[in-house]
Design a protein around this motif. Structure first.
Motif, mmCIF file in Angstrom:
data_model
loop_
_atom_site.group_PDB
_atom_site.id
_atom_site.type_symbol
_atom_site.label_atom_id
_atom_site.label_comp_id
_atom_site.label_asym_id
_atom_site.label_seq_id
_atom_site.Cartn_x
_atom_site.Cartn_y
_atom_site.Cartn_z
ATOM 1 N N UNK A 234 0.830 -1.199 0.000
ATOM 2 C CA UNK A 234 0.000 0.000 0.000
ATOM 3 C C UNK A 234 0.873 1.261 0.000
ATOM 4 N N UNK A 235 2.117 1.128 0.441
ATOM 5 C CA UNK A 235 3.023 2.274 0.423
ATOM 6 C C UNK A 235 3.435 2.622 -1.007
ATOM 7 N N UNK A 236 3.066 1.742 -1.961
ATOM 8 C CA UNK A 236 3.579 1.838 -3.326
ATOM 9 C C UNK A 236 5.104 1.906 -3.300
ATOM 10 N N UNK A 237 5.714 0.897 -2.672
ATOM 11 C CA UNK A 237 7.170 0.945 -2.476
ATOM 12 C C UNK A 237 7.911 0.718 -3.778
ATOM 13 N N UNK A 238 9.141 1.203 -3.804
ATOM 14 C CA UNK A 238 10.004 0.896 -4.935
ATOM 15 C C UNK A 238 10.705 -0.429 -4.675
ATOM 16 N N UNK A 239 10.951 -0.692 -3.391
ATOM 17 C CA UNK A 239 11.559 -1.969 -3.032
ATOM 18 C C UNK A 239 10.805 -2.530 -1.822
ATOM 19 N N UNK A 240 10.599 -3.852 -1.878
ATOM 20 C CA UNK A 240 9.858 -4.527 -0.820
ATOM 21 C C UNK A 240 10.809 -5.460 -0.078
ATOM 22 N N UNK A 241 10.894 -5.285 1.244
ATOM 23 C CA UNK A 241 11.768 -6.125 2.060
ATOM 24 C C UNK A 241 10.914 -7.165 2.777
ATOM 25 N N UNK A 242 11.165 -8.433 2.479
ATOM 26 C CA UNK A 242 10.370 -9.495 3.093
ATOM 27 C C UNK A 242 11.251 -10.269 4.076
ATOM 28 N N UNK A 243 10.860 -10.259 5.340
ATOM 29 C CA UNK A 243 11.663 -10.938 6.370
ATOM 30 C C UNK A 243 11.057 -12.314 6.654
ATOM 31 N N UNK A 244 11.672 -13.345 6.113
ATOM 32 C CA UNK A 244 11.213 -14.740 6.242
ATOM 33 C C UNK A 244 9.738 -14.895 5.900
ATOM 34 N N UNK A 245 9.371 -14.548 4.673
ATOM 35 C CA UNK A 245 7.957 -14.607 4.299
ATOM 36 C C UNK A 245 7.392 -16.016 4.278
ATOM 37 N N UNK A 246 8.237 -17.022 4.071
ATOM 38 C CA UNK A 246 7.730 -18.385 3.931
ATOM 39 C C UNK A 246 7.777 -19.169 5.235
#
Lengths: 260, 324
Positions: free
Chosen positions: A169-181
């Motif tokens: 929703x931030x319309x980010x340029x880069x998305x940081x995923x911390x252990x998404x799985x």
């Protein structure tokens, strides 16, 4: 400098005598999916925290689109285009799923408190836009039917996907995923990998992810950075990293006789 | 004698006064609910802002002591003193909020409690505000003399109180449902996540705190003009605790619950005071009051209504009952 989207140079984070992160160089280009891996306690999440402004780096530089964001408050880094999820899910538990996703758009609302009180036309138009975007993101993560539920009522896997939608929703340029799985079963992991690819392909968002599941990481990322004890030990394509003896050593201990 | 007293107790005159008390405390508790229920900031000093508003309004009215009650000038000063009271308490809110909102939980509660006490002691030592004695608040809109006039005075203030309460409730509700309100609630839910998702948390906390203080100031304006005389003792810690009690009793984050709890608590207090249940019960009033509160919190730990709002009933039906 270079035209990398997100770049960390000689990043250090020391807690007293503990060198949680020391001399890490990192770079994510537009449209890339990059992974940050390493054994437990290697300093991966600390890297994320320094990049997003949750922690202040002891030394080093973080640049977003060429602009240094070191010393910025976390909300400003986020507004500038860095979205993230959390290792231990941090949803707004008592808020509805829809409200969780709508919240990060507050800074783009474009109306003030008075307009909210008076429910002006600008307010209604802005709210309608925000809701439409939020529902679109919920559809992307396949949670559109849960919009009215409270976040805490969702099953675990759904909560992880809701965090992704909220960050988008931030319309980010880069998305940081911390252990998404983390905690997902193999079929859920497959769907998640598909989702991450769609986010990159359809929305043009670069992704930097921390993950322990090697199959997931190797299949998804184009480049991988490996940390151990806070220091970078390797980087390269999945096949390069897999073949690197230092990586094998970091994960398995002493180099075994006849190891790949 | 008992019957005479009881008859008087339940006259319209008495009921109107109870309702004025309900409106006052509902206003105070709604403003604190914005801070504590929606914003998650635990404040025990809300009576301080109540006092600032009351004394600001009272002081302004005392400058206009020669104005004829009910004249256009009287009404003008009456209205102007509302603006002044709200501005003064909002300024106090900003002054307290900026340094104190770095604190969390218990520490914030202690800091706000200290603020409430400081306000009271400052007033006690300011001769221009009546010191520890009363500050007389001249009547601006009506001077009640006989019993009949007292009745119409109370009716007038009941109307004013309900109108002011309605304004407070609508403003808070509309803000809470806006993007800014969601930002405030997200701070309550998880401040760190909120900040990392682009919400300037300190800014939103200060905004909510200042707005809550401003509405408490409006309640102070109302109280000062209704009673016609205010004293530091009217704004002690117990008032702050009572406001918080109403918020918790009604449900943190439920405005409907706040109004209901204000009615229940103020009504109960006045009923026990009235002696309808006999002199024995009247004598043990404080104990019964406390026991009832304990009972409610045991049976309804999230307050009478939790986070429920009256409007939910209609919305839930409109969405075909899909609210999980």
């Amino acid at each position: 400098m270079s035209d990398a989207l997100l770049e960390a140079r000689a990043l250090c984070k020391h807690f007293g005598g503990l060198r949680a992160v020391h001399g890490v160089d990192l770079c994510v280009d537009r449209g890339e999916i990059v992974a940050l891996i390493g054994p437990n306690g290697a300093g991966k999440t600390t890297c994320f925290n320094c990049i997003t402004g949750a922690d202040v780096a002891t030394a080093g530089d973080v640049r977003l689109g060429g602009t240094s964001v070191v010393g910025w408050p976390a909300w400003r880094v986020a507004q500038a285009g860095v979205g993230r999820t959390f290792q231990n899910i941090r949803l707004f538990k008592e808020m509805t799923v829809l409200d969780n996703v709508r919240t990060p758009a507050a800074f783009r609302a474009g109306y003030g408190l008075l307009a909210a009180v008076l429910r002006t036309r600008a307010y209604r138009a802005s709210e309608a836009r925000t809701e439409a975007r939020a529902r679109e993101l919920l559809a992307l993560v396949e949670l559109e039917d849960a919009a009215g539920a409270r976040a805490r009522e969702l099953p675990y896997g759904d909560q992880r996907r809701l965090e992704v939608a909220r960050a988008l929703m931030l319309e980010p340029r880069v998305l940081l995923l911390d252990e998404p799985a983390a905690g997902m079963n193999p079929s859920e992991k497959g769907e998640l990998a598909e989702l991450v690819r769609r986010i990159r392909d359809e929305r043009g968002v670069a992704v930097l992810l921390i993950e322990h599941d090697m199959k997931f990481v190797m299949g998804l990322s184009e480049r991988i950075y490996v940390l151990d004890h806070g220091e970078p030990i390797a980087c390269g394509t999945p096949s390069e990293v897999r073949a690197d003896p230092r990586v094998v050593e970091a994960y398995l201990g002493a180099p075994a006789e006849g190891a790949r | 004698m008992w019957t005479l007293a009881a008859e008087f107790q339940f006259s319209w005159l008495w009921v109107a006064e109870v309702l004025v008390g309900v409106a006052l405390y509902a206003m105070l508790a709604a403003s604190l609910n914005l801070v504590t229920g929606f914003g998650g900031m635990f404040s025990l000093g809300h009576h301080g802002f109540f006092a600032v508003g009351a004394y600001a309004a009272g002081w302004m009215a005392s400058l206009a002591a020669s104005v004829e009650p009910g004249s256009a000038a009287g009404w003008a000063v009456f209205a102007a003193s509302a603006v002044f009271a709200v501005a003064a308490s909002a300024a106090a809110g900003l002054l307290v909020g900026l340094p104190c909102l770095r604190l969390r939980g218990d520490y914030l509660a202690i800091a706000t409690l200290a603020f409430g006490e400081i306000v009271r002691i400052v007033i006690q030592n300011t001769p221009a505000l009546g010191g520890s004695l009363e500050l007389n608040v001249p009547r601006l809109v009506m001077r009640p003399r006989g019993l009949a006039e007292v009745e119409s005075f109370r009716e007038l203030f009941l109307v004013v109180g309900v109108a002011a309460l309605a304004v407070v409730l609508v403003v808070i509700r509309n803000i809470v449902r806006s993007a800014h309100g969601r930002a405030v609630v997200s701070v309550r839910e998880d401040e760190i996540a909120s900040e990392l998702l682009g919400v300037p948390t300190t800014r939103y906390k200060v905004r909510a705190f200042v707005l809550g203080a401003a509405f408490a100031g409006l309640a102070g304006w109302y109280y000062a003009h209704y009673t016609g005389s205010i004293a530091p003792a009217n704004f002690d810690m117990l008032v702050g605790i009572k406001i918080l009690l109403i918020v918790v009793l009604g449900g943190l984050g439920s405005l409907t619950g706040t109004v209901l709890a204000a009615a229940v608590l103020v009504g109960l207090e006045r009923l026990l005071q009235s002696g309808v249940f006999g002199e024995d019960l009247k004598r043990w009033m404080q104990v019964e009051y406390a026991l009832i509160l304990i009972l409610v919190m045991l049976l309804r730990p999230h307050g009478l209504l939790g986070r429920f709002e009256l409007g939910d009933l209609f919305r839930r039906r409109a969405r075909g009952g899909r609210a999980a």
